[in-house]
Design a protein around this motif. Sequence first.
Motif, PDB file in Angstrom:
ATOM      1  N   TYR A 254      -1.824   9.905  -1.076  1.00  0.00           N
ATOM      2  CA  TYR A 254      -1.562   8.695  -1.905  1.00  0.00           C
ATOM      3  C   TYR A 254      -2.629   7.825  -2.408  1.00  0.00           C
ATOM      4  O   TYR A 254      -3.568   7.399  -1.451  1.00  0.00           O
ATOM      5  N   ALA A 255      -3.043   8.034  -3.570  1.00  0.00           N
ATOM      6  CA  ALA A 255      -4.392   7.111  -4.270  1.00  0.00           C
ATOM      7  C   ALA A 255      -3.861   5.862  -4.529  1.00  0.00           C
ATOM      8  O   ALA A 255      -2.943   5.607  -5.656  1.00  0.00           O
ATOM      9  N   THR A 256      -4.355   4.621  -4.267  1.00  0.00           N
ATOM     10  CA  THR A 256      -3.819   3.486  -4.200  1.00  0.00           C
ATOM     11  C   THR A 256      -4.054   2.909  -5.598  1.00  0.00           C
ATOM     12  O   THR A 256      -4.989   3.236  -6.090  1.00  0.00           O
ATOM     13  N   GLU A 257      -3.394   1.858  -5.940  1.00  0.00           N
ATOM     14  CA  GLU A 257      -3.481   1.121  -7.012  1.00  0.00           C
ATOM     15  C   GLU A 257      -4.709   0.248  -7.106  1.00  0.00           C
ATOM     16  O   GLU A 257      -5.443  -0.049  -7.990  1.00  0.00           O
ATOM     17  N   ASP A 258      -5.263  -0.088  -5.748  1.00  0.00           N
ATOM     18  CA  ASP A 258      -6.523  -1.010  -5.588  1.00  0.00           C
ATOM     19  C   ASP A 258      -7.501  -0.206  -5.045  1.00  0.00           C
ATOM     20  O   ASP A 258      -7.601  -0.154  -4.081  1.00  0.00           O
ATOM     21  N   ARG A 259      -8.250   0.515  -5.914  1.00  0.00           N
ATOM     22  CA  ARG A 259      -9.256   1.424  -5.483  1.00  0.00           C
ATOM     23  C   ARG A 259     -10.373   0.663  -4.665  1.00  0.00           C
ATOM     24  O   ARG A 259     -11.176   1.255  -3.728  1.00  0.00           O
ATOM     25  N   LYS A 260     -10.791  -0.616  -5.151  1.00  0.00           N
ATOM     26  CA  LYS A 260     -11.661  -1.161  -4.791  1.00  0.00           C
ATOM     27  C   LYS A 260     -11.625  -1.614  -3.129  1.00  0.00           C
ATOM     28  O   LYS A 260     -12.372  -1.958  -2.319  1.00  0.00           O
ATOM     29  N   ARG A 261     -10.258  -2.112  -3.028  1.00  0.00           N
ATOM     30  CA  ARG A 261     -10.000  -2.849  -1.695  1.00  0.00           C
ATOM     31  C   ARG A 261      -9.528  -1.682  -0.743  1.00  0.00           C
ATOM     32  O   ARG A 261      -9.863  -1.677   0.342  1.00  0.00           O
ATOM     33  N   TYR A 262      -8.527  -0.707  -1.084  1.00  0.00           N
ATOM     34  CA  TYR A 262      -8.034   0.330  -0.119  1.00  0.00           C
ATOM     35  C   TYR A 262      -8.314   1.526  -0.306  1.00  0.00           C
ATOM     36  O   TYR A 262      -8.484   2.400   0.414  1.00  0.00           O
ATOM     37  N   GLY A 263      -8.931   2.032  -1.597  1.00  0.00           N
ATOM     38  CA  GLY A 263      -9.164   3.154  -1.795  1.00  0.00           C
ATOM     39  C   GLY A 263     -10.831   3.798  -1.671  1.00  0.00           C
ATOM     40  O   GLY A 263     -10.749   4.922  -1.512  1.00  0.00           O
ATOM     41  N   LEU A 264     -11.581   2.960  -1.595  1.00  0.00           N
ATOM     42  CA  LEU A 264     -13.145   3.177  -1.252  1.00  0.00           C
ATOM     43  C   LEU A 264     -13.765   2.358  -0.616  1.00  0.00           C
ATOM     44  O   LEU A 264     -13.267   1.229  -0.238  1.00  0.00           O
ATOM     45  N   ASN A 265     -14.745   2.966   0.310  1.00  0.00           N
ATOM     46  CA  ASN A 265     -15.949   2.131   0.747  1.00  0.00           C
ATOM     47  C   ASN A 265     -16.779   1.766   0.056  1.00  0.00           C
ATOM     48  O   ASN A 265     -17.841   2.798  -0.488  1.00  0.00           O
ATOM     49  N   LEU A 266     -16.972   0.747  -0.687  1.00  0.00           N
ATOM     50  CA  LEU A 266     -17.864   0.678  -1.797  1.00  0.00           C
ATOM     51  C   LEU A 266     -19.162   0.335  -1.617  1.00  0.00           C
ATOM     52  O   LEU A 266     -20.010   0.727  -2.401  1.00  0.00           O
TER      53      LEU A 266
END
Length: 511
Positions: A346-358
């Motif tokens: 599942y690729a989340t709609e909020d990549r900055k908060r839940y999808g990636l470690n920025l």
Amino acid sequence: MTEALLQMRGITKTFPGVKALDDVNLTVRRGEIHAICGENGAGKSTLMKVLSGVYGHGSYEGEILFEGEPCHFSGIRDSERRGIVIIHQELALIPYLSIAENIFLGNERVGRGLIDWNRTNDDAAKLLARVGLRENPVTPAMDLGVGKQQLVEIAKALSKEVRLLILDEPTAALNDEDSAHLLGLLRELRDQGVTCVIISHKLNEIEAIADSTTILRDGRTIETLDMHAPGGVSEDRIISGMVGRDLEHRFPPHEPKIGAEVLRIENWTVHSPTQHGRTVVDNASLTLRAGEIVGLAGLMGAGRTELAMSVFGRSYGVDISGQVYKDGRPIQLRSVQEAIGHGIAYATEDRKRYGLNLIEDIQRNVSGAALGKLTGRAGWVDDNREYEVAERYRGSLNIKAKTVGTITGTLSGGNQQKVVLAKWIFTDPDVLILDEPTRGIDVGAKYEIYTIINQLADQGKAILVISSELPELLGICDRIYALSAGRVTGSVERAEFSPERLMRLMTRIKE
């Protein structure tokens, strides 16, 4: 013709090894809404940071004239003193302070050396009324949704007697209702004499609101369009300037090779974890087949993301009931780890908060969901194998970064999304759920993402795409389910696609 409020001439900005802006020119007329368009990395935000003093005078070449006078801004305070205020895409409110405190932070209402709280709250209330926000000024900013926080930022700008308001992707995180309210407010501000510059990827909004549009490509000014010219300016015309070619098709051609059923969800019901007794997903059933791209359409609040997250290891919801079948056999999805083990990603709609470690690099982000594939007998991650995997995806997905050691937070939105896809592709899923996969990225990057989705389908993966953009679903999907008030109200095959038919299903209360 209305006089120029702002002129930027010959702006060139260089970073080590990269020329971000190359002889850029921009003229903004007094009392207009001026849009700036371009693909990610075209230089839009960099140009606005030069204007606002984030990149101070002396760090770039060229000149800035505001109200006919040369300006040498050394920082944001210098530009704000002239009435130039920028609102960044990442909002800068302090969550634990009140609305009033945020509005006047650094510009406090003081009497006899102390903050005058009555005046602070009264002045804040007047500004909130001006932006159409009915909130108590003492309400903590953390209690507001993103749309209301955006309005507080505009109220803060108005408190500084703004003459030129710059908004960077102001509607990227807003729903349709909040977006419409914000655009209406910008029209009101224009009529009140506030000039606005808006950076946006939403071309339909630009077509609706902008008086002029300047297109940047590869750090250069391509052209400025008069949006009120006879016949108007179409989205396709803007896209042509952005990407340097005509896009006869915004979606890559694709001939599906659909196989057997991979995933079946039956009678799936999910309740809200915060509102006792509220049903968010109501007896929903759907199927996904190998090689098939299936869309999930619905208005805001329909339960699309909640359905996806609840299936993905019960990441959302309580009192979940129903059954999931994989390759015809019932499976349990009691945790994210269990979902991944069953080949679901599942690729989340909020990549900055839940999808990636920025703050981590590409390499660590790509490997994060499947570290077990890279560990040896001793349980240690093999750094060399991790590098090889990340490098392979950097090449195959065309992630634009010098090395896989590049910090992910420094990438453009489109390239961040590719890293999210790489992370989940590395888990080797049979089912890939993509929630708003192109949100906040430009048309060129969207085309690349669509191509990747097609390639994954051709590999036999079953793909579920959730999108708020009907044209996107109509352009890439083989079949589309409609969701309304948590219920699946119907499905439509490609041969029968039409926006009107889907909208009827999306607004139907009962099946």
